[in-house]
Design a protein around this motif. Structure first.
Motif, PDB file in Angstrom:
ATOM      1  N   THR A 107       0.906  -1.238   0.012  1.00  0.00           N
ATOM      2  CA  THR A 107       0.035  -0.034   0.368  1.00  0.00           C
ATOM      3  C   THR A 107       0.637   1.597   0.571  1.00  0.00           C
ATOM      4  OG1 THR A 107      -0.020  -0.005   2.822  1.00  0.00           O
ATOM      5  CG2 THR A 107      -1.927  -1.519   1.403  1.00  0.00           C
ATOM      6  N   GLY A 108       1.671   0.908   0.216  1.00  0.00           N
ATOM      7  CA  GLY A 108       2.946   2.542   0.130  1.00  0.00           C
ATOM      8  C   GLY A 108       4.557   2.110   0.758  1.00  0.00           C
ATOM      9  N   GLY A 109       5.231   2.762   0.807  1.00  0.00           N
ATOM     10  CA  GLY A 109       6.074   2.815   1.170  1.00  0.00           C
ATOM     11  C   GLY A 109       7.418   2.692  -0.060  1.00  0.00           C
ATOM     12  N   VAL A 110       8.989   2.232  -0.024  1.00  0.00           N
ATOM     13  CA  VAL A 110       9.854   2.329  -1.161  1.00  0.00           C
ATOM     14  C   VAL A 110      10.878   1.130  -0.239  1.00  0.00           C
ATOM     15  CG1 VAL A 110      12.039   3.171  -2.030  1.00  0.00           C
ATOM     16  CG2 VAL A 110      10.063   4.195  -1.282  1.00  0.00           C
ATOM     17  N   PRO A 111      10.763   0.330  -1.312  1.00  0.00           N
ATOM     18  CA  PRO A 111      11.494  -0.858  -1.185  1.00  0.00           C
ATOM     19  C   PRO A 111      12.978  -0.612  -0.345  1.00  0.00           C
ATOM     20  CG  PRO A 111      10.691  -0.753  -3.325  1.00  0.00           C
ATOM     21  CD  PRO A 111      10.886  -0.162  -2.734  1.00  0.00           C
ATOM     22  N   SER A 112      13.459  -0.978   0.645  1.00  0.00           N
ATOM     23  CA  SER A 112      15.157  -0.324   1.181  1.00  0.00           C
ATOM     24  C   SER A 112      15.724  -1.519   2.120  1.00  0.00           C
ATOM     25  CB  SER A 112      14.608   0.705   2.369  1.00  0.00           C
ATOM     26  OG  SER A 112      13.421   0.194   3.528  1.00  0.00           O
ATOM     27  N   THR A 113      16.904  -1.923   2.475  1.00  0.00           N
ATOM     28  CA  THR A 113      17.078  -2.995   3.578  1.00  0.00           C
ATOM     29  C   THR A 113      17.487  -1.907   4.716  1.00  0.00           C
ATOM     30  OG1 THR A 113      19.558  -2.206   3.197  1.00  0.00           O
ATOM     31  CG2 THR A 113      18.702  -3.869   1.515  1.00  0.00           C
ATOM     32  N   SER A 114      17.084  -3.053   5.688  1.00  0.00           N
ATOM     33  CA  SER A 114      17.568  -3.010   6.671  1.00  0.00           C
ATOM     34  C   SER A 114      18.591  -3.648   7.646  1.00  0.00           C
ATOM     35  CB  SER A 114      16.232  -3.438   8.147  1.00  0.00           C
ATOM     36  OG  SER A 114      16.430  -5.121   8.097  1.00  0.00           O
ATOM     37  N   ASN A 115      18.739  -4.050   8.288  1.00  0.00           N
ATOM     38  CA  ASN A 115      20.108  -4.512   9.751  1.00  0.00           C
ATOM     39  C   ASN A 115      20.382  -5.537   9.790  1.00  0.00           C
ATOM     40  OD1 ASN A 115      17.983  -4.075  11.628  1.00  0.00           O
ATOM     41  ND2 ASN A 115      19.172  -3.768  13.300  1.00  0.00           N
ATOM     42  N   GLU A 116      18.473  -5.791   9.315  1.00  0.00           N
ATOM     43  CA  GLU A 116      18.113  -7.714   9.544  1.00  0.00           C
ATOM     44  C   GLU A 116      18.527  -8.092   7.636  1.00  0.00           C
ATOM     45  OE1 GLU A 116      14.727  -8.635  11.658  1.00  0.00           O
ATOM     46  OE2 GLU A 116      14.724  -7.176  12.474  1.00  0.00           O
ATOM     47  N   THR A 117      18.604  -6.889   6.718  1.00  0.00           N
ATOM     48  CA  THR A 117      18.319  -8.015   5.856  1.00  0.00           C
ATOM     49  C   THR A 117      19.177  -6.718   4.603  1.00  0.00           C
ATOM     50  OG1 THR A 117      17.132  -5.513   4.812  1.00  0.00           O
ATOM     51  CG2 THR A 117      15.583  -8.045   5.280  1.00  0.00           C
ATOM     52  N   THR A 118      20.118  -7.176   3.726  1.00  0.00           N
ATOM     53  CA  THR A 118      20.901  -7.423   2.788  1.00  0.00           C
ATOM     54  C   THR A 118      20.151  -6.505   0.977  1.00  0.00           C
ATOM     55  OG1 THR A 118      21.721  -9.236   2.117  1.00  0.00           O
ATOM     56  CG2 THR A 118      22.932  -8.081   3.758  1.00  0.00           C
ATOM     57  N   ALA A 119      19.185  -7.604   0.706  1.00  0.00           N
ATOM     58  CA  ALA A 119      18.031  -7.006   0.370  1.00  0.00           C
ATOM     59  C   ALA A 119      16.982  -7.726  -0.136  1.00  0.00           C
ATOM     60  CB  ALA A 119      18.739  -8.003  -1.785  1.00  0.00           C
ATOM     61  N   VAL A 120      15.946  -6.800  -0.674  1.00  0.00           N
ATOM     62  CA  VAL A 120      14.555  -7.073  -0.880  1.00  0.00           C
ATOM     63  C   VAL A 120      14.441  -6.701  -2.672  1.00  0.00           C
ATOM     64  CG1 VAL A 120      12.707  -5.338  -0.264  1.00  0.00           C
ATOM     65  CG2 VAL A 120      14.671  -5.042   1.083  1.00  0.00           C
ATOM     66  N   GLU A 121      13.599  -7.682  -3.242  1.00  0.00           N
ATOM     67  CA  GLU A 121      13.333  -7.713  -4.502  1.00  0.00           C
ATOM     68  C   GLU A 121      11.920  -8.715  -4.783  1.00  0.00           C
ATOM     69  OE1 GLU A 121      16.775  -9.372  -6.815  1.00  0.00           O
ATOM     70  OE2 GLU A 121      18.371  -8.214  -5.209  1.00  0.00           O
ATOM     71  N   PHE A 122      11.235  -8.079  -5.715  1.00  0.00           N
ATOM     72  CA  PHE A 122      10.439  -9.597  -6.166  1.00  0.00           C
ATOM     73  C   PHE A 122      10.829 -10.483  -7.499  1.00  0.00           C
ATOM     74  CE2 PHE A 122       8.668  -5.849  -4.678  1.00  0.00           C
ATOM     75  CZ  PHE A 122       7.203  -6.438  -4.156  1.00  0.00           C
ATOM     76  N   PHE A 123      10.759 -11.669  -7.264  1.00  0.00           N
ATOM     77  CA  PHE A 123      10.920 -12.841  -8.307  1.00  0.00           C
ATOM     78  C   PHE A 123       9.337 -13.674  -8.616  1.00  0.00           C
ATOM     79  CE2 PHE A 123      14.349 -12.199  -4.860  1.00  0.00           C
ATOM     80  CZ  PHE A 123      15.544 -12.262  -5.966  1.00  0.00           C
ATOM     81  N   SER A 124       9.766 -13.871 -10.272  1.00  0.00           N
ATOM     82  CA  SER A 124       8.697 -14.725 -10.683  1.00  0.00           C
ATOM     83  C   SER A 124       8.979 -16.146  -9.640  1.00  0.00           C
ATOM     84  CB  SER A 124       9.325 -14.933 -12.086  1.00  0.00           C
ATOM     85  OG  SER A 124      10.592 -15.458 -12.586  1.00  0.00           O
ATOM     86  N   PRO A 125       8.112 -17.116 -10.036  1.00  0.00           N
ATOM     87  CA  PRO A 125       8.469 -18.105  -9.491  1.00  0.00           C
ATOM     88  C   PRO A 125       9.466 -18.866  -9.891  1.00  0.00           C
ATOM     89  CG  PRO A 125       5.353 -17.540  -9.698  1.00  0.00           C
ATOM     90  CD  PRO A 125       6.339 -16.737 -10.170  1.00  0.00           C
ATOM     91  N   ALA A 126       9.480 -19.039 -11.449  1.00  0.00           N
ATOM     92  CA  ALA A 126      10.728 -19.689 -11.649  1.00  0.00           C
ATOM     93  C   ALA A 126      12.406 -18.958 -11.431  1.00  0.00           C
ATOM     94  CB  ALA A 126      10.698 -19.833 -13.232  1.00  0.00           C
ATOM     95  N   GLU A 127      12.401 -17.627 -11.079  1.00  0.00           N
ATOM     96  CA  GLU A 127      13.408 -17.336 -10.371  1.00  0.00           C
ATOM     97  C   GLU A 127      13.871 -18.337  -9.334  1.00  0.00           C
ATOM     98  OE1 GLU A 127      14.080 -12.835 -12.619  1.00  0.00           O
ATOM     99  OE2 GLU A 127      12.245 -13.486 -11.212  1.00  0.00           O
TER     100      GLU A 127
END
Length: 154
Positions: A107-127
């Motif tokens: 519903t909002g926000g901008v994808p960004s990492t945190s101290n718990e994550t090094t990457a935030v991405e969307f992937f297809s089921p095949a990927e």
């Protein structure tokens, strides 16, 4: 760093904790995953509930903390509670998680990492098939992709 053991049962001195994870699609069939800082593996965003919050509130909070994205929780995908999945913390505490996986919509926000994550991405089921995804999240992803109305109990 916590150690995950698959195949052992929590001993009598172990604890039960409630966890949440989110199955979030981008509308094009791609699924939101995060890469963890502690082990470098991919997983659904999520974590454990804090006292005083509902499961839906905890799920939305965890997604925001780990990804920078705000979500609306739509429905329960499943309940996952294998006694053969054990988390052992550095202090020796043993925990079995009962995890609730929810479908969510951004519903909002901008994808960004945190101290718990090094990457935030969307992937297809095949990927996703080619990624190093945490074993316990594979069944949640599979269940979410099935788009059943009734929740799975595993």
């Amino acid at each position: 760093m916590a150690k995950v053991i698959i195949g052992d049962r929590v001993g009598r001195d172990g604890q039960i904790r409630c966890g949440v994870s989110a199955f979030v699609s981008d509308g094009s069939g791609r699924l939101l995953l995060t890469r963890r800082t502690d082990n470098g593996r991919w997983c659904l965003p999520g974590g454990h509930l804090d006292p005083g919050e509902s499961a839906a509130e905890g799920c939305a909070r965890e997604v925001l903390e780990e990804t920078g994205l705000q979500i609306e929780v739509l429905r329960l995908i499943g309940v996952y509670s294998s006694p053969n999945f054990l988390v052992v913390y550095p202090d020796g505490n043993q925990v079995q998680f009962v995890s609730l996986c929810f479908e969510g919509r951004v519903t909002g926000g901008v994808p960004s990492t945190s101290n718990e994550t090094t990457a935030v991405e969307f992937f297809s089921p095949a990927e996703i098939e080619d990624l190093d995804v945490m074993e316990t999240h594979l069944s949640r992803i599979s269940d979410g992709l099935r788009q059943k109305e009734a929740a799975f109990v595993r």
